[in-house]
Design a protein around this motif. Structure first.
Motif, PDB file in Angstrom:
ATOM      1  N   GLN A 102      23.678  91.513  34.953  1.00 40.54           N
ATOM      2  CA  GLN A 102      22.228  91.630  35.049  1.00 40.54           C
ATOM      3  C   GLN A 102      21.782  91.700  36.508  1.00 40.54           C
ATOM      4  O   GLN A 102      22.263  90.937  37.336  1.00 40.54           O
ATOM      5  CB  GLN A 102      21.550  90.421  34.391  1.00 40.54           C
ATOM      6  CG  GLN A 102      21.926  90.196  32.941  1.00 40.54           C
ATOM      7  CD  GLN A 102      21.296  91.201  32.016  1.00 40.54           C
ATOM      8  OE1 GLN A 102      20.103  91.182  31.745  1.00 40.54           O
ATOM      9  NE2 GLN A 102      22.125  92.125  31.521  1.00 40.54           N
ATOM     10  N   ASN A 103      20.870  92.612  36.807  1.00 41.81           N
ATOM     11  CA  ASN A 103      20.201  92.594  38.111  1.00 41.81           C
ATOM     12  C   ASN A 103      19.035  91.633  37.984  1.00 41.81           C
ATOM     13  O   ASN A 103      18.036  91.937  37.319  1.00 41.81           O
ATOM     14  CB  ASN A 103      19.717  93.983  38.496  1.00 41.81           C
ATOM     15  CG  ASN A 103      19.086  94.006  39.873  1.00 41.81           C
ATOM     16  OD1 ASN A 103      18.747  92.969  40.439  1.00 41.81           O
ATOM     17  ND2 ASN A 103      18.910  95.182  40.426  1.00 41.81           N
ATOM     18  N   ALA A 104      19.173  90.468  38.600  1.00 43.21           N
ATOM     19  CA  ALA A 104      18.261  89.360  38.329  1.00 43.21           C
ATOM     20  C   ALA A 104      16.984  89.391  39.157  1.00 43.21           C
ATOM     21  O   ALA A 104      16.324  88.369  39.309  1.00 43.21           O
ATOM     22  CB  ALA A 104      18.983  88.043  38.559  1.00 43.21           C
ATOM     23  N   GLY A 105      16.601  90.541  39.666  1.00 42.89           N
ATOM     24  CA  GLY A 105      15.417  90.598  40.514  1.00 42.89           C
ATOM     25  C   GLY A 105      14.101  90.613  39.775  1.00 42.89           C
ATOM     26  O   GLY A 105      13.095  90.116  40.279  1.00 42.89           O
ATOM     27  N   LEU A 106      14.073  91.201  38.568  1.00 42.86           N
ATOM     28  CA  LEU A 106      12.817  91.378  37.830  1.00 42.86           C
ATOM     29  C   LEU A 106      12.787  90.492  36.589  1.00 42.86           C
ATOM     30  O   LEU A 106      13.687  90.547  35.743  1.00 42.86           O
ATOM     31  CB  LEU A 106      12.643  92.833  37.406  1.00 42.86           C
ATOM     32  CG  LEU A 106      12.180  93.819  38.467  1.00 42.86           C
ATOM     33  CD1 LEU A 106      12.299  95.251  37.942  1.00 42.86           C
ATOM     34  CD2 LEU A 106      10.745  93.530  38.889  1.00 42.86           C
ATOM     35  N   ALA A 112      16.162  86.486  30.267  1.00 44.76           N
ATOM     36  CA  ALA A 112      17.030  85.326  30.054  1.00 44.76           C
ATOM     37  C   ALA A 112      17.439  84.701  31.375  1.00 44.76           C
ATOM     38  O   ALA A 112      17.312  83.481  31.575  1.00 44.76           O
ATOM     39  CB  ALA A 112      18.267  85.730  29.249  1.00 44.76           C
ATOM     40  N   THR A 113      17.941  85.520  32.297  1.00 47.93           N
ATOM     41  CA  THR A 113      18.377  84.946  33.574  1.00 47.93           C
ATOM     42  C   THR A 113      17.197  84.419  34.375  1.00 47.93           C
ATOM     43  O   THR A 113      17.332  83.417  35.088  1.00 47.93           O
ATOM     44  CB  THR A 113      19.166  85.978  34.400  1.00 47.93           C
ATOM     45  OG1 THR A 113      18.361  87.129  34.650  1.00 47.93           O
ATOM     46  CG2 THR A 113      20.434  86.398  33.663  1.00 47.93           C
ATOM     47  N   ALA A 114      16.040  85.072  34.260  1.00 50.90           N
ATOM     48  CA  ALA A 114      14.852  84.570  34.964  1.00 50.90           C
ATOM     49  C   ALA A 114      14.475  83.190  34.450  1.00 50.90           C
ATOM     50  O   ALA A 114      14.191  82.271  35.234  1.00 50.90           O
ATOM     51  CB  ALA A 114      13.696  85.547  34.800  1.00 50.90           C
ATOM     52  N   ARG A 343      22.971  89.336  41.757  1.00 55.62           N
ATOM     53  CA  ARG A 343      23.473  88.727  40.528  1.00 55.62           C
ATOM     54  C   ARG A 343      22.636  87.489  40.210  1.00 55.62           C
ATOM     55  O   ARG A 343      21.914  86.952  41.075  1.00 55.62           O
ATOM     56  CB  ARG A 343      24.957  88.382  40.675  1.00 55.62           C
ATOM     57  CG  ARG A 343      25.237  87.252  41.624  1.00 55.62           C
ATOM     58  CD  ARG A 343      26.697  87.227  42.070  1.00 55.62           C
ATOM     59  NE  ARG A 343      27.628  87.438  40.967  1.00 55.62           N
ATOM     60  CZ  ARG A 343      28.123  86.464  40.203  1.00 55.62           C
ATOM     61  NH1 ARG A 343      27.766  85.216  40.443  1.00 55.62           N
ATOM     62  NH2 ARG A 343      28.972  86.723  39.238  1.00 55.62           N
ATOM     63  N   ALA A 344      22.751  87.007  38.995  1.00 59.85           N
ATOM     64  CA  ALA A 344      21.960  85.845  38.568  1.00 59.85           C
ATOM     65  C   ALA A 344      22.630  84.568  39.056  1.00 59.85           C
ATOM     66  O   ALA A 344      23.167  83.767  38.290  1.00 59.85           O
ATOM     67  CB  ALA A 344      21.822  85.842  37.053  1.00 59.85           C
ATOM     68  N   ARG A 345      22.566  84.362  40.360  1.00 62.93           N
ATOM     69  CA  ARG A 345      23.330  83.278  40.977  1.00 62.93           C
ATOM     70  C   ARG A 345      22.787  81.893  40.650  1.00 62.93           C
ATOM     71  O   ARG A 345      23.467  80.893  40.887  1.00 62.93           O
ATOM     72  CB  ARG A 345      23.388  83.482  42.491  1.00 62.93           C
ATOM     73  CG  ARG A 345      22.050  83.579  43.180  1.00 62.93           C
ATOM     74  CD  ARG A 345      22.220  83.629  44.698  1.00 62.93           C
ATOM     75  NE  ARG A 345      22.836  84.855  45.151  1.00 62.93           N
ATOM     76  CZ  ARG A 345      22.166  85.880  45.692  1.00 62.93           C
ATOM     77  NH1 ARG A 345      20.844  85.836  45.783  1.00 62.93           N
ATOM     78  NH2 ARG A 345      22.800  86.935  46.125  1.00 62.93           N
TER      79      ARG A 345
END
Length: 463
Positions: A102-106, A112-114, A343-345
């Motif tokens: 997932q590109n966790a920027g948006l 989910a990652t947000a 990444r969703a760090r």
């Protein structure tokens, strides 16, 4: 390739097997690598072959060839620099992060990652006793956490001085006066350099590396204009903490923004017996830490915390027509970090906290400090060993008489390989620095560490 046959299954199985074998080896393998990078270059380099290799064979080759060049940093016998291990839940969730891709920027695109990162951020604020309304951004490490906090400071200080940084840049802007303790970590200076703020003024520190508030008051009073004060939670050598209550009161008197570099020390607030070290730190404006150190999650998990969300988002955010925003949310993750794609760090941070709970985090942080105290006591009982710092957190600095002997003992310890402790220089002396950062470090590893120093010192004396 048939649908669903993407080659992942055998490659992931191979990776899992090699990963488990590596982890199983940590209890007994020598800590240091057996081959140098120059020796490994021929193994991994050379001309790019015209034909590729199946994914599982690549993994097998990689793991087998890399083994001799790996340092057992996740071992409980590794005491070099300030490097933690990785908790099981954090490690496994980090694998998931890579698999999810997932590109966790948006927030809109990756809800989910947000949501996971937002929960992790709130838990961090709760654990560390920081303002619940502060913004939390997950960055690459402590260097970028400090950079991010100080970028927010730069934006706010110049805006309050009537300067539009976004429109006019730094040329012609009011100069921001920056102040650091004489024993701050060099990455603070690096962040200031990245931000174009120049070399900071060094404020005198006491014998343990703690900034002296009266000297800070005098330095701030000697000039005018916007000011940024950088304090420290956890001195690299002594583990000491700046006197936050007094230093922040001085900074407030002069209208300065206060940033705290807490790469490994900020977590002291999570342990009741150590919380006094952080007293007053919650009154700062921004904080930086690195979860891979004291919390023990994988690398790429720095945390930037800023009291003023508007300053952080003005400094880090952007607006573009192609970005789809979540109108219901608290803003997008990319607005709080210096990157769009990432990444969703924050997921491994969430996993570590979920697996430990409040009590587990307190026990882990307190355990690291207790192990450092035990190491210091064991070392102090050895003839010819000096413990140079007041051991109140996770760092121990040792000397063995003159500098030549200290360097020789350090080299012998590294050569023997039972433990890894790094040399440094502090208070005009060569030292052996012991950093206790790994959740694996138990009483057994403490005993091994003390015996390794005893053995190395005896060998040097007999040589």
């Amino acid at each position: 390739m048939a649908h669903g046959d993407d080659g992942c299954t055998p490659a992931l199985a191979a990776a899992a097997g090699h990963a488990q074998a590596w982890l199983d080896s940590l209890s007994h393998r020598p800590v240091g690598p057996s081959l140098h990078a120059s020796e490994l270059a021929a193994v991994f380099g050379g001309p790019l072959p015209p034909a590729g290799m199946p994914a599982d064979e690549v993994v097998n080759f990689l793991a087998n060839a890399a083994g001799p060049g790996l340092m057992a940093m996740p071992s409980g016998r590794f005491f070099g620099w300030v490097i933690g291990g990785t908790l099981p839940a954090a490690l496994a969730s980090d694998w998931l992060v890579s698999a999810w891709d997932q590109n966790a920027g948006l927030r809109y695109a990756t809800p989910a990652t947000a949501a996971i990162e937002e929960a992790a951020g709130q838990w961090v604020l709760e654990l560390l006793g920081l303002p619940s309304t502060a913004d939390v951004g997950f960055v690459t490490g402590a260097t970028m956490a400090n950079f991010t906090g100080m970028a927010a400071a730069r934006w706010r200080l110049l805006a309050d001085a009537g300067w539009d940084l976004d429109r006019d840049g730094l040329f012609g802007a009011p100069r921001i006066r920056c102040f650091v303790g004489r024993e701050r970590h060099d990455t603070v200076d690096l962040g200031l350099r990245y931000l174009g703020l120049g070399q900071p003024a060094q404020v005198p520190a006491d014998g343990q590396g703690r900034l002296v508030p009266a000297a800070l008051d005098a330095a701030l009073a000697a000039g005018t204009g916007p000011a940024l004060v950088c304090l420290q939670a956890g001195n690299l050598h002594s583990g000491a903490f700046d006197p936050f209550t007094e230093a922040i009161a001085v900074a407030r008197k002069h209208g300065a923004w206060v940033h705290v570099d807490g790469a490994f020390g900020l977590w002291a607030a999570a342990a009741p017996e150590l919380r006094h070290l952080m007293r007053g730190c919650e009154e700062a404006d921004s904080w930086g830490t690195d979860a891979h150190k004291t919390l023990n999650v994988p690398y790429d998990c720095g945390i930037a915390i800023v009291r003023d969300p508007s300053a952080l988002r003005a400094a880090m955010g952007l607006h573009a027509s192609y970005l789809v925003h979540d109108a219901e949310g608290p803003g997008d993750p990319f607005e709080k970090v210096p990157e769009l794609s990432r990444r969703a760090r924050g997921v491994p941070v969430w996993a570590a906290l979920k697996s430990l709970g409040r009590d587990g985090v307190a026990a882990q942080v307190g355990g690291l400090a207790s192990a450092a105290t035990a190491i210091a006591e064991g070392m102090a009982a050895l003839d010819g060993v000096e413990v140079l710092n007041d051991v109140g957190y996770t760092q121990v600095c040792l000397a063995f008489g003159d500098d030549d002997t200290t360097r020789a003992v350090t080299a012998r310890i590294i050569e023997e390989g039972r433990v890894w402790m790094s040399g440094s220089r502090w208070r005009d002396r060569d030292i052996l620095r012991v950093s206790v950062s790994n959740w694996h470090t138990s009483d057994d590893e403490v005993a091994i560490a003390v015996d390794a120093v005893r053995s190395a010192l005896a060998a040097v004396r007999n040589s």
